[in-house]
Scaffold this motif. Structure first.
Motif, PDB file in Angstrom:
ATOM      1  N   ARG A 266       0.818  -1.215   0.000  1.00 39.65           N
ATOM      2  CA  ARG A 266       0.000   0.000   0.000  1.00 39.65           C
ATOM      3  C   ARG A 266       0.854   1.270   0.000  1.00 39.65           C
ATOM      4  NH1 ARG A 266      -4.823   1.385   4.325  1.00 39.65           N
ATOM      5  NH2 ARG A 266      -5.632   3.206   3.227  1.00 39.65           N
ATOM      6  N   TYR A 267       1.962   1.262   0.731  1.00 40.76           N
ATOM      7  CA  TYR A 267       2.792   2.443   0.866  1.00 40.76           C
ATOM      8  C   TYR A 267       4.259   2.130   0.623  1.00 40.76           C
ATOM      9  CZ  TYR A 267      -1.237   4.584   3.172  1.00 40.76           C
ATOM     10  OH  TYR A 267      -2.478   5.064   3.450  1.00 40.76           O
ATOM     11  N   THR A 268       4.970   3.103   0.089  1.00 43.09           N
ATOM     12  CA  THR A 268       6.423   2.998  -0.030  1.00 43.09           C
ATOM     13  C   THR A 268       7.055   3.457   1.292  1.00 43.09           C
ATOM     14  OG1 THR A 268       6.705   5.261  -0.843  1.00 43.09           O
ATOM     15  CG2 THR A 268       6.258   3.543  -2.475  1.00 43.09           C
ATOM     16  N   TYR A 269       8.348   3.235   1.415  1.00 44.87           N
ATOM     17  CA  TYR A 269       9.037   3.661   2.645  1.00 44.87           C
ATOM     18  C   TYR A 269       8.974   5.179   2.794  1.00 44.87           C
ATOM     19  CZ  TYR A 269      12.485   3.982   6.352  1.00 44.87           C
ATOM     20  OH  TYR A 269      13.103   4.230   7.549  1.00 44.87           O
ATOM     21  N   SER A 270       9.141   5.904   1.714  1.00 41.87           N
ATOM     22  CA  SER A 270       9.114   7.370   1.780  1.00 41.87           C
ATOM     23  C   SER A 270       7.766   7.878   2.263  1.00 41.87           C
ATOM     24  CB  SER A 270       9.443   7.964   0.410  1.00 41.87           C
ATOM     25  OG  SER A 270      10.780   7.716   0.059  1.00 41.87           O
TER      26      SER A 270
ATOM     27  N   VAL B 175      17.011   9.820   5.966  1.00 45.38           N
ATOM     28  CA  VAL B 175      16.788   8.395   6.239  1.00 45.38           C
ATOM     29  C   VAL B 175      16.023   7.763   5.080  1.00 45.38           C
ATOM     30  CG1 VAL B 175      15.657   6.735   7.770  1.00 45.38           C
ATOM     31  CG2 VAL B 175      16.856   8.690   8.734  1.00 45.38           C
ATOM     32  N   ALA B 176      14.985   8.445   4.604  1.00 41.10           N
ATOM     33  CA  ALA B 176      14.205   7.912   3.483  1.00 41.10           C
ATOM     34  C   ALA B 176      15.067   7.751   2.237  1.00 41.10           C
ATOM     35  CB  ALA B 176      13.016   8.840   3.197  1.00 41.10           C
ATOM     36  N   ASP B 177      15.936   8.726   1.972  1.00 44.11           N
ATOM     37  CA  ASP B 177      16.827   8.623   0.818  1.00 44.11           C
ATOM     38  C   ASP B 177      17.737   7.409   0.933  1.00 44.11           C
ATOM     39  OD1 ASP B 177      16.019  10.687  -0.815  1.00 44.11           O
ATOM     40  OD2 ASP B 177      17.298  12.169   0.148  1.00 44.11           O
ATOM     41  N   LEU B 178      18.287   7.194   2.118  1.00 52.02           N
ATOM     42  CA  LEU B 178      19.201   6.062   2.328  1.00 52.02           C
ATOM     43  C   LEU B 178      18.465   4.726   2.248  1.00 52.02           C
ATOM     44  CD1 LEU B 178      21.369   7.515   5.260  1.00 52.02           C
ATOM     45  CD2 LEU B 178      22.058   7.216   2.869  1.00 52.02           C
ATOM     46  N   LYS B 179      17.269   4.660   2.823  1.00 51.92           N
ATOM     47  CA  LYS B 179      16.500   3.410   2.825  1.00 51.92           C
ATOM     48  C   LYS B 179      16.004   3.045   1.432  1.00 51.92           C
ATOM     49  CE  LYS B 179      15.051   1.097   5.726  1.00 51.92           C
ATOM     50  NZ  LYS B 179      15.489  -0.202   6.296  1.00 51.92           N
ATOM     51  N   GLU B 180      15.626   4.052   0.648  1.00 48.54           N
ATOM     52  CA  GLU B 180      15.100   3.772  -0.686  1.00 48.54           C
ATOM     53  C   GLU B 180      16.164   3.198  -1.625  1.00 48.54           C
ATOM     54  OE1 GLU B 180      12.188   3.667  -1.675  1.00 48.54           O
ATOM     55  OE2 GLU B 180      10.899   5.119  -0.650  1.00 48.54           O
ATOM     56  N   ARG B 181      17.433   3.224  -1.200  1.00 48.29           N
ATOM     57  CA  ARG B 181      18.500   2.625  -1.992  1.00 48.29           C
ATOM     58  C   ARG B 181      18.622   1.124  -1.771  1.00 48.29           C
ATOM     59  NH1 ARG B 181      22.131   6.736  -3.735  1.00 48.29           N
ATOM     60  NH2 ARG B 181      21.604   8.780  -2.840  1.00 48.29           N
ATOM     61  N   GLU B 182      17.968   0.617  -0.740  1.00 48.80           N
ATOM     62  CA  GLU B 182      18.029  -0.815  -0.453  1.00 48.80           C
ATOM     63  C   GLU B 182      17.245  -1.594  -1.511  1.00 48.80           C
ATOM     64  OE1 GLU B 182      16.557  -1.601   3.423  1.00 48.80           O
ATOM     65  OE2 GLU B 182      18.325  -0.810   4.435  1.00 48.80           O
TER      66      GLU B 182
ATOM     67  N   ASP C  52      -4.650   2.056  12.728  1.00 47.29           N
ATOM     68  CA  ASP C  52      -5.745   2.938  12.333  1.00 47.29           C
ATOM     69  C   ASP C  52      -6.336   2.456  11.016  1.00 47.29           C
ATOM     70  OD1 ASP C  52      -7.480   4.919  11.832  1.00 47.29           O
ATOM     71  OD2 ASP C  52      -6.019   6.553  11.765  1.00 47.29           O
ATOM     72  N   GLU C  53      -7.528   1.994  11.085  1.00 51.25           N
ATOM     73  CA  GLU C  53      -8.185   1.437   9.900  1.00 51.25           C
ATOM     74  C   GLU C  53      -8.720   2.516   8.967  1.00 51.25           C
ATOM     75  OE1 GLU C  53      -7.191  -2.341  10.844  1.00 51.25           O
ATOM     76  OE2 GLU C  53      -8.150  -1.602   9.026  1.00 51.25           O
ATOM     77  N   THR C  54      -8.620   3.780   9.395  1.00 52.90           N
ATOM     78  CA  THR C  54      -9.150   4.861   8.551  1.00 52.90           C
ATOM     79  C   THR C  54      -8.048   5.587   7.820  1.00 52.90           C
ATOM     80  OG1 THR C  54      -9.012   6.449  10.358  1.00 52.90           O
ATOM     81  CG2 THR C  54     -11.063   5.196  10.150  1.00 52.90           C
ATOM     82  N   THR C  55      -6.868   4.983   7.734  1.00 52.29           N
ATOM     83  CA  THR C  55      -5.723   5.643   7.104  1.00 52.29           C
ATOM     84  C   THR C  55      -6.014   5.978   5.656  1.00 52.29           C
ATOM     85  OG1 THR C  55      -4.223   4.446   8.539  1.00 52.29           O
ATOM     86  CG2 THR C  55      -3.279   5.421   6.557  1.00 52.29           C
ATOM     87  N   GLU C  56      -5.670   7.213   5.293  1.00 46.86           N
ATOM     88  CA  GLU C  56      -5.807   7.632   3.911  1.00 46.86           C
ATOM     89  C   GLU C  56      -4.424   7.731   3.293  1.00 46.86           C
ATOM     90  OE1 GLU C  56      -9.851   7.608   4.143  1.00 46.86           O
ATOM     91  OE2 GLU C  56      -8.588   7.913   2.396  1.00 46.86           O
ATOM     92  N   THR C  57      -4.363   8.060   2.006  1.00 45.25           N
ATOM     93  CA  THR C  57      -3.087   8.119   1.304  1.00 45.25           C
ATOM     94  C   THR C  57      -2.149   9.101   1.968  1.00 45.25           C
ATOM     95  OG1 THR C  57      -4.205   7.609  -0.747  1.00 45.25           O
ATOM     96  CG2 THR C  57      -2.001   8.590  -0.923  1.00 45.25           C
ATOM     97  N   ALA C  58      -0.897   8.665   2.240  1.00 40.30           N
ATOM     98  CA  ALA C  58       0.084   9.525   2.885  1.00 40.30           C
ATOM     99  C   ALA C  58       0.484  10.640   1.949  1.00 40.30           C
ATOM    100  CB  ALA C  58       1.322   8.717   3.282  1.00 40.30           C
ATOM    101  N   GLY C  59       0.801  11.797   2.566  1.00 44.53           N
ATOM    102  CA  GLY C  59       1.329  12.901   1.772  1.00 44.53           C
ATOM    103  C   GLY C  59       0.276  13.842   1.251  1.00 44.53           C
ATOM    104  N   ALA C  60      -0.995  13.679   1.658  1.00 42.23           N
ATOM    105  CA  ALA C  60      -2.016  14.608   1.212  1.00 42.23           C
ATOM    106  C   ALA C  60      -1.710  15.988   1.767  1.00 42.23           C
ATOM    107  CB  ALA C  60      -3.395  14.146   1.698  1.00 42.23           C
ATOM    108  N   VAL C  61      -2.054  17.001   1.013  1.00 39.12           N
ATOM    109  CA  VAL C  61      -1.773  18.359   1.431  1.00 39.12           C
ATOM    110  C   VAL C  61      -2.742  18.766   2.529  1.00 39.12           C
ATOM    111  CG1 VAL C  61      -1.661  20.757   0.655  1.00 39.12           C
ATOM    112  CG2 VAL C  61      -0.938  18.905  -0.861  1.00 39.12           C
TER     113      VAL C  61
END
Length: 366
Positions: free
Chosen positions: A228-232, A299-306, A340-349
């Motif tokens: 559902r979600y990426t690490y970033s 941290v996200a930049d470093l992890k996304e290289r894995e 939380d079962e009501t989670t929406e897409t991360a990063g919404a403005v």
């Protein structure tokens, strides 16, 4: 519930948010620009080191002088050949500070001050400060800083992971560099009080960073078992979920420090308060900024290289593309943070309306 409290709850649940990770290059650029400015300021203008580091003489009078501090500054500067710092004491006397003068020169300056200020020489106290004491303080400060940095890296590598340790170390160096650069720009005197302030802000900056890292650690559990979600995106939600807490903590910490700086130092003219409060004020603000805009995005930049995170990102994007091709809402396997079962897409403005969940059908189709 207040608007800020309601916003904090919605940020924590992931209903709204700001995409810190996607816009990280902007903040990296801002930080690099500020850091370069600070380094140039230190290299070109240098730091205004206090008498404790340079050595010199301090003259104090218990009797109220008949001339102003500006006139006393001119007299002391002319007599010594060095820039003098004059402060008015609470009893109406003066404290005159002159760097890089020896015993013989100090006696000459004392006689000149007695003649020009109209105060008997025996009522002027002269204290000599050797530069070796300040050198010892500086060496101990550097040693303490080095030990602190090593312990921070070791602790974060054990409690979290080495990528978070590296990001936290970069954020701490970022905060120290900016604070020192501000001292070079404004010309405030660097004293042992400044050193104390610098060491104090390290702990605060680290605390703020660890709060976000702890949220990220919880959010990334079993991350490869979902699509559902990426690490970033999980990292972005971790920042948003602690954002209001970070803002509240920073504001509450800055208010008394601002009182020390602008009222104690600016209005009352207390020099020692300036030395400590400026480093605290700048360091606290820089620490809050780096924990949100620098540490976690790094941290996200470093992890996304894995390889695992790269594979996860491909699966997430492929699933979303397939859902979009079918005209479906890309649901997912479960929440990206907590339970939380009501989670929406991360990063919404912040303030953006959330689309209602469907059942795999687009509006108007049966």
């Amino acid at each position: 519930m207040s608007r800020l409290g309601n916003l904090g709850a919605r940020l924590y649940r992931g209903e709204v948010g700001y995409d810190f990770i996607r816009n990280r290059k902007i903040w990296y650029g801002v930080s690099i620009l500020i850091t370069i400015t600070a380094i140039v300021a230190v290299a070109v203008g240098g730091l205004n080191m206090g008498i404790e580091f340079k050595g010199g003489a301090v003259f104090t009078t218990d009797t109220k002088a008949k001339i102003s501090t500006a006139q006393a500054t001119d007299v002391a500067t002319e007599a010594s050949g060095h820039m003098a710092i004059v402060q008015e004491l609470g009893n109406g006397g003066l404290r005159i500070q002159i760097t890089e003068v020896g015993t013989a020169k100090a006696n000459e300056i004392k006689e000149t001050l007695s003649d020009e200020l109209g105060i008997p020489a025996e009522e002027i106290n002269a204290d000599l400060v050797g530069p070796s004491w300040g050198e010892q303080i500086a060496n101990k400060a550097w040693t303490g800083l080095g030990v602190f940095m090593v312990l921070v890296v070791v602790y974060l590598a054990i409690a979290f992971e080495w990528r978070m340790a590296v990001a936290a170390l970069i954020a701490l160096i970022h905060d120290i560099t900016i604070t020192v650069g501000v001292y070079a720009l404004v010309g405030f005197e660097v004293t042992p009080g400044t050193v104390i302030g610098l060491l104090t802000i390290l702990g605060y900056s680290l605390y703020d960073t660890v709060v976000v890292f702890d949220s990220l650690k919880e959010g990334q559990k079993d991350i490869t078992k979902q699509t559902r979600y990426t690490y970033s995106e999980i990292a972005n939600r971790s920042i948003n979920s602690t954002l209001v807490r970070s803002i509240n903590t920073t504001v509450v910490a800055l208010l008394p420090v601002a009182g020390l700086l602008f009222i104690g130092g600016g209005v009352l003219g207390a020099g020692m308060l300036n030395d400590i409060s400026l480093s605290l004020f700048v360091g606290l603000a820089a620490g809050a900024y780096s924990s949100i805009f620098i540490a976690t995005p790094l941290v996200a930049d470093l992890k996304e290289r894995e390889p695992q995170m790269k594979a996860l990102k491909k699966r997430v994007l492929a699933k979303r593309a397939a859902a979009a091709a079918r005209g479906e809402s890309p649901e997912g396997d479960g929440p990206a943070y907590g339970n939380d079962e009501t989670t929406e897409t991360a990063g919404a403005v912040v303030g953006q309306r959330q689309q209602p969940r469907g059942h795999g059908r687009t509006p108007g189709k049966r």
